[in-house]
Structure formats: C-alpha cells, structure tokens
Design an enzyme around this catalytic site. Structure first.
Site, PDB file in Angstrom:
ATOM      1  CG  ASN A  82      -6.084   0.418   0.698  1.00  0.00           C
ATOM      2  OD1 ASN A  82      -5.103   0.048   0.005  1.00  0.00           O
ATOM      3  ND2 ASN A  82      -6.131   0.212   1.815  1.00  0.00           N
TER       4      ASN A  82
ATOM      5  CG  ASP B 129      -1.185  -6.115   4.145  1.00  0.00           C
ATOM      6  OD1 ASP B 129      -1.402  -4.888   3.463  1.00  0.00           O
ATOM      7  OD2 ASP B 129      -1.762  -6.510   5.029  1.00  0.00           O
TER       8      ASP B 129
ATOM      9  CG  HIS C 268      -1.050   3.662   9.085  1.00  0.00           C
ATOM     10  ND1 HIS C 268      -2.168   4.237   8.307  1.00  0.00           N
ATOM     11  CD2 HIS C 268      -1.159   2.378   9.158  1.00  0.00           C
ATOM     12  CE1 HIS C 268      -2.882   3.365   7.956  1.00  0.00           C
ATOM     13  NE2 HIS C 268      -2.487   2.234   8.337  1.00  0.00           N
TER      14      HIS C 268
ATOM     15  CG  HIS D 101      -3.105 -10.351   4.435  1.00  0.00           C
ATOM     16  ND1 HIS D 101      -4.616 -10.801   4.353  1.00  0.00           N
ATOM     17  CD2 HIS D 101      -3.097  -9.186   4.195  1.00  0.00           C
ATOM     18  CE1 HIS D 101      -5.339  -9.842   4.017  1.00  0.00           C
ATOM     19  NE2 HIS D 101      -4.508  -8.715   3.894  1.00  0.00           N
TER      20      HIS D 101
ATOM     21  CG  HIS E 123      -8.432  -7.754   4.112  1.00  0.00           C
ATOM     22  ND1 HIS E 123      -7.378  -7.312   4.467  1.00  0.00           N
ATOM     23  CD2 HIS E 123      -9.005  -8.265   5.170  1.00  0.00           C
ATOM     24  CE1 HIS E 123      -7.430  -6.965   5.614  1.00  0.00           C
ATOM     25  NE2 HIS E 123      -8.557  -7.604   6.088  1.00  0.00           N
TER      26      HIS E 123
ATOM     27  CG  HIS F  72      -1.811  -1.129   1.520  1.00  0.00           C
ATOM     28  ND1 HIS F  72      -3.145  -1.092   1.101  1.00  0.00           N
ATOM     29  CD2 HIS F  72      -1.500  -2.393   1.940  1.00  0.00           C
ATOM     30  CE1 HIS F  72      -3.591  -2.468   1.293  1.00  0.00           C
ATOM     31  NE2 HIS F  72      -2.594  -3.206   2.023  1.00  0.00           N
ATOM     32  CG  PHE F  73       4.098   1.975  -2.369  1.00  0.00           C
ATOM     33  CD1 PHE F  73       4.175   1.533  -1.095  1.00  0.00           C
ATOM     34  CD2 PHE F  73       4.534   1.730  -3.611  1.00  0.00           C
ATOM     35  CE1 PHE F  73       5.222   0.611  -1.019  1.00  0.00           C
ATOM     36  CE2 PHE F  73       5.864   0.599  -3.410  1.00  0.00           C
ATOM     37  CZ  PHE F  73       5.930   0.072  -2.171  1.00  0.00           C
ATOM     38  NE  ARG F  74      -0.848   3.651   3.562  1.00  0.00           N
ATOM     39  CZ  ARG F  74      -1.688   2.794   3.856  1.00  0.00           C
ATOM     40  NH1 ARG F  74      -2.809   2.331   3.337  1.00  0.00           N
ATOM     41  NH2 ARG F  74      -1.636   2.224   5.097  1.00  0.00           N
TER      42      ARG F  74
HETATM   43  O1  DOR Z   1      -3.399  -3.693   8.354  1.00  0.00           O
HETATM   44  C1  DOR Z   1      -3.564  -3.307   7.300  1.00  0.00           C
HETATM   45  N1  DOR Z   1      -3.488  -2.034   6.916  1.00  0.00           N
HETATM   46  N2  DOR Z   1      -4.129  -4.338   6.484  1.00  0.00           N
HETATM   47  C2  DOR Z   1      -4.682  -4.025   5.251  1.00  0.00           C
HETATM   48  O2  DOR Z   1      -5.304  -5.153   4.698  1.00  0.00           O
HETATM   49  C3  DOR Z   1      -4.728  -2.759   4.772  1.00  0.00           C
HETATM   50  C4  DOR Z   1      -3.683  -2.066   5.176  1.00  0.00           C
HETATM   51  C5  DOR Z   1      -3.715  -0.373   5.114  1.00  0.00           C
HETATM   52  O3  DOR Z   1      -3.965   0.046   4.000  1.00  0.00           O
HETATM   53  O4  DOR Z   1      -3.527   0.239   5.984  1.00  0.00           O
END
Ligand code: DOR
Length: 445
Positions: A92, A298, A302, A228, A174, A60-62
């Site tokens: 996402n 995964d 944050h 996962h 997921h 997840h590179f946001r």
């Molecule tokens: O802990 C998680 N964070 N699991 C996920 O599947 C999504 C991810 C996120 O995008 O922060």
C-alpha cells in the site's frame, strides 16, 4: 573474509548451546568451530546470546510516495538497530505495488537504499490476476479484505473467489469486515474519540472477515496466512487447517488493549484495532499452543502531526520494527515465553511460511544474518533515540530488559556499539515456493 563469533549462547535449531560460530563471507560455515579456528575478525560474545536475524514479514515503509513518514532507507536503519535482518513490505505505497513492473521498481529502489535484506508483496485488486501470476520475486499476494491505509480493497465475493482460484502464490490478508466497520461507523456518527476506533473496528469485524478468508482458503485449498490476529474468537477459526494455514500476532495486540487509549490516545490507534485484556491473553495462548506461528510488527509509521489530529482524521498505525525484538526479549525475562520460542516466532517460522531460501536459522550453509542480544540489559525506549523517520514510539519512556546489541547482514556488521552502518546494502530475499510453506518445510532438527 572470515568472522568467528566465540562463546555466545547460540539458539540453534536443536536448542541453545554455547558454541563458536564461523562465518565465511555471507554464509554460516560452521556452528561448532574448533578452538583452533583462525579468522580475520574474532568477536568475543561471552555472556551474550546469538540468534538468527529477525524476519519481519509485515512492515509498511511508505516508499515510494509517502516518504515523509518513512522510506526504505530509514525503515531499514530501524531494522538494523532492532535486530531485523530481513523485512517483507506491504503493497500500500503510492503507487501501490499491484503490477510486476511496480514490484520490479520497488526492488530496484530497495537495492539502492536498504541496509538489510528485503522482499515485497504484490497487492491484489479486483482485476489484476494476470499480474499476480506473472512473478515469483515475491513472498506472496496481499489482500486487504478490509480497507486500511491507502485504497487497496477487495471485498466482493466474486473477486475474492477468483483470486483464490486462479493464482498460485501464497496469499495473506488483512481481515476486517468492511460492511461491519461501515455500519459501526454510521451508528457512532463516525466516532469522536480515539477509543471509538475499537468500537468501529470491533471484535465482530475481525471475526467475520477471518472466517470468510479461511473459508475461501479451505475451499480453494490455497496456502493462506492470517495477518495480525487480534481477537480470541479468531483462534478457533484458524485451528484445524494446519495443512494450508498459518497465522500471525503483532506485539501491539499482545501488549496493548482498550485501557491504553486513556494513556496513549491515537498512538495505539491501528487496524485491526486493539481489543480487550482477554484477547491479549488469548493471543499469548495461541502462540504458546502453536495456533499462531509468527510474530511480526505491522510497522506502520505516520508523523506525530498526523497522529495528533482528532479522531477519525488521525491515521491508523504505529512504528515498531526497531523495538519488537527487545519487547519480546523482555517477555522472555518476564517468563511469558522462552528465547527459543521467540526465535521460532520471529525468525524460523516467517522463513518457512514464505519459503525464504537459507534464512531463519543458525545452521551451516545458511545466510549469515545474525543478531547478538544482551538478555539482561535494562534500557529505556525514548522517542529521541528512534531512527524510524516518524521519530516516535508508543513505548516512549518505558523500561525493558533485553536488547539487541549487534546485527550482521549477510556476514557484515551493520549495527554495533549503538551505531548503524548506513552505507551497507542488503540483498533481495529469495523465495522458492516449491518448498511448500510452513507445514511441509522440515521442522527444526
Ligand atoms: O493500522 C494499520 N496501518 N494497519 C494496516 O494494516 C495498515 C497500516 C498502514 O499502512 O498505515
């Protein structure tokens, strides 16, 4: 431009051997180059191991939208340092990647920002089937059968049936059961400490959702990858569907368990939650027995400020892409697995699962995505050295043995002597879904 990598112990599809590998431009030209071979650049790799570049099929590179946590550039720098030459990123983001247009935008952004190669999943919603059928510039469709970070969720049976019935791309999901998670949260009044996370997103939630997803894949005969896996009890569910199904484990589910909340608090809060030592052992067994084929991170960054909020405001997810290969090399040194298995789980299998063309192996004609590792190098992982934008790691202060030291992306050195070539740009991974997936792609020779 020709590069000759001499004297490395190379992990080839048919085993590890000391050989000289010749690269021409972005392609592996010869895996047994003669001693007389000439090249523009000669790298003496005596004492090192040469592996195919890691393909991390879940990050997840946001970017776009949440770039205070990470962006495609910083995430790809972390990849280069960690020996990851191709990443597949989840939908996402903000906006979520749920249309062909959003996918094209992300690919364009990546072309301008990514040091390593890239691919992007398209996310399912209850009503975007038309979009899911409009593109093949993607490894496949991601479904959040349980909600996680962001608002992508498809948990109604009718919508799930339609996605499995009416789409053709491979699907991954997921798997945490939304109803179980909600009921647990209610019983615990939302939870008040980080360890409550594993009681809310419990064993049962993972098992119910994985069973549900596997049933859907089986009935619709649809290629499916379980992201996962976190519990021992999911293993019997995924067994015996080898014709359509693959599964994945993450380093954090192999290496952390509920005991670690005391030491690491929200740093090990993620979805699916960490489970028990029995589950850790079962996941290693699942990998060794071949029930789980892939290791991916995964990587879900944050900021520390966000993570330091009290539960349940603290968000789920941890960064790992720059340390995953080093952690697995350490596992080799601890005799938990072999180097060849690590290459299978982190390089060859993800390429086969997602039909990635010409990647995942050191073989003639394949892309020159390579990583040189020092299997004996002792090193301590530190927050201050992390290149992920979030600037922390749950392994801060821990010492491991085995380290990636040089990374080539499409024949170009992007990481060496501790420095990353931030100017290099990777390429879009090519997916040929006619290849048919892990179970039909030829096994290594
Ligand atoms: O802990 C998680 N964070 N699991 C996920 O599947 C999504 C991810 C996120 O995008 O922060």
């Amino acid at each position: 431009m020709r590069t000759l990598i001499r004297n490395a112990h190379c992990v080839l599809p048919d085993g590890t051997q000391k050989t000289d590998v010749l690269i021409e431009d972005n392609t592996i030209l010869d895996v047994a180059a003669s001693k007389a071979t000439q090249a523009d650049d000669i790298v003496d790799a005596s004492g090192f191991h040469l592996l195919p570049g890691v393909i991390d099929d879940q990050v997840h590179f946001r970017d776009p939208g949440l770039t205070h946590k990470e962006d495609l550039h910083t995430g790809s720098l972390a990849c280069a340092k960690g020996g990851v030459t191709t990443f597949l990123e989840m939908p996402n983001t903000k906006p979520a990647t749920i249309t062909r247009a959003a996918l094209a935008d992300k690919l364009e952004l990546a072309a301008s920002k990514c040091v390593v190669n890239y691919g992007f999943y398209i996310g399912a919603t209850p009503d975007n089937i038309a979009e899911l059928n409009k593109t093949d510039r993607t490894p496949g469709i991601k479904i959040f059968i349980g909600s996680s970070t962001g608002n992508l969720l498809v948990d109604e049976q009718e919508a799930l049936e339609r996605i499995f019935a009416e789409t053709t791309l491979p699907i991954c999901a997921h798997c945490e059961d939304e109803a179980t998670v909600r009921a647990n949260a209610e019983r615990l009044h939302g939870g008040s400490e980080y360890a409550d996370h594993s009681k809310i997103r419990d064993h049962k939630a993972a098992v119910i959702a994985t069973q549900r997803a596997v049933d859907l894949a089986r009935r619709h005969n649809h290629r499916f990858h379980v992201l996962h896996v976190s519990t021992a009890d999911e293993l019997p569910i995924i067994a015996d569907h080898g014709d359509i199904l693959t599964a994945e484990a993450c380093p954090h589910h192999l290496l952390f368990n509920v005991e670690d909340y005391k030491r690491l608090g929200s740093l090990v809060q993620m979805n699916p939650s960490i489970k028990s030592p029995v589950d850790n052992a079962a996941l290693w067994r699942g990998l060794n027995d071949g029930q789980i084929q892939v290791i991916a991170t995964d990587h879900a960054p944050h900021t520390l400020e966000e993570k330091n909020q009290p539960y349940p405001q603290s968000p789920s997810g941890l960064p790992a892409v720059e340390n995953s290969l080093a952690l697995m090399l350490n596992a080799v040194n601890e005799s938990r697995c072999t180097l060849e298995q690590v290459v299978g789980w982190m390089c060859d299998a993800p390429a086969r699962v997602w039909d990635i063309v010409n990647k995942g192996r050191i073989a003639e004609g394949y892309d020159a995505d390579l990583v040189l590792v020092n299997l004996r190098k002792r090193h301590t992982i530190r927050n201050k050295d992390q290149v992920t934008k979030c600037g922390w790691t749950p392994w801060d202060g821990e010492t491991f043995t085995g380290l990636p030291v040089r990374t080539w992306v499409m024949g170009k050195t992007v990481f060496a002597d501790g420095k990353i070539d931030a100017k290099h740009r990777g390429t879009e991974a090519r997916f040929d879904h006619a290849l048919g997936g892990y179970w039909v792609t030829p096994e290594p020779l």
